[in-house]
Design an enzyme around this catalytic site. Sequence first.
Site, short mmCIF file in Angstrom:
data_model
loop_
_atom_site.label_atom_id
_atom_site.label_comp_id
_atom_site.label_asym_id
_atom_site.label_seq_id
_atom_site.Cartn_x
_atom_site.Cartn_y
_atom_site.Cartn_z
N THR A 55 5.27 35.97 36.63
CA THR A 55 6.08 36.35 35.47
C THR A 55 7.52 36.68 35.84
OG1 THR A 55 5.43 38.68 35.68
CG2 THR A 55 4.06 37.27 34.29
N ASN A 61 9.56 49.45 45.18
CA ASN A 61 9.67 49.71 43.74
C ASN A 61 8.32 49.78 43.04
OD1 ASN A 61 11.13 49.57 40.97
ND2 ASN A 61 9.75 47.81 40.94
N TYR A 108 1.59 61.61 38.81
CA TYR A 108 2.84 60.87 38.95
C TYR A 108 3.91 61.74 39.59
CZ TYR A 108 6.93 58.06 37.65
OH TYR A 108 8.09 57.33 37.68
N LYS A 127 5.69 61.07 43.31
CA LYS A 127 7.12 60.80 43.50
C LYS A 127 7.78 61.86 44.37
CE LYS A 127 7.31 56.94 41.26
NZ LYS A 127 7.59 55.68 41.99
N ILE A 171 13.66 55.33 32.11
CA ILE A 171 14.41 54.07 32.07
C ILE A 171 13.73 53.13 31.07
CG2 ILE A 171 15.27 52.12 33.42
CD1 ILE A 171 16.45 54.80 34.29
#
Length: 245
Positions: free
Chosen positions: A46, A86, A152, A156, A185
């Site tokens: 994709t 990422n 999460y 991080k 974002i």
Amino acid sequence: MTKSFMDLTGRVALVTGAARGIGSAIAERLSSAGATVAIADLDPATAPSSTISLAVKADVSSSEDVTRMVNTVLDSLGQIDILVNNAGVVGPEAPVRDLSEADWDRVMNTNVKGVFLCSRAVIPHMAERKKGAIVSIASISGKEGNANMAAYSVSKAGVICFTKALAREVLDDNIRVNCVAPALIETEMTLSLDPERAAVLTSKIPMGRLGKPGEVAALVHFLASDEASFTTGQCYDVSGGRATY
């Protein structure tokens, strides 16, 4: 011929989780700066083909996949100068009392173990060449913690601490290691958030809007370039003013 500002011509960049969202924007940005870009993703088909030279299917939480990914890039493109960690997942929105062990492990395995595995895999090659830049995508959640997003947030925070520890280890190999901590974002990932939750997170941003993938990519580009040659072990916010410390 004089090189342009933050030129990456002659360098090979590997960006994980780059088929969509922030990763895709990073791949496009580095490519536009002259880098040869390889991407890895669970669904690489994709990804916009115009910005990449090589696409590899890989699960960054799997050591076997990561080894194969790095070897494929090296065999095809000859070197890896830049690694952008990422790939990541948000995980479920739930209080800790309702969070399953499986959900916790999935987030940790992708967001923390994945950064470890990918970084570990490229370091010998970078150290041999005495050259390299690693940039990982953390989150403002890793500094502040978000209710109902414990896994999460913790993952991080782990990326931030791992960045600082690794940077000190590889100084003598001329490898720089930094990370970026975005606030919310505009990506497909944010669509998975409950609308009320997204509104709460947006309300914490003094600029009053979500960030753009390209704004994260611009900072990653700087950290990957020679313009950041004296910068390592740092975490840079892209938060619209949410964090001012």
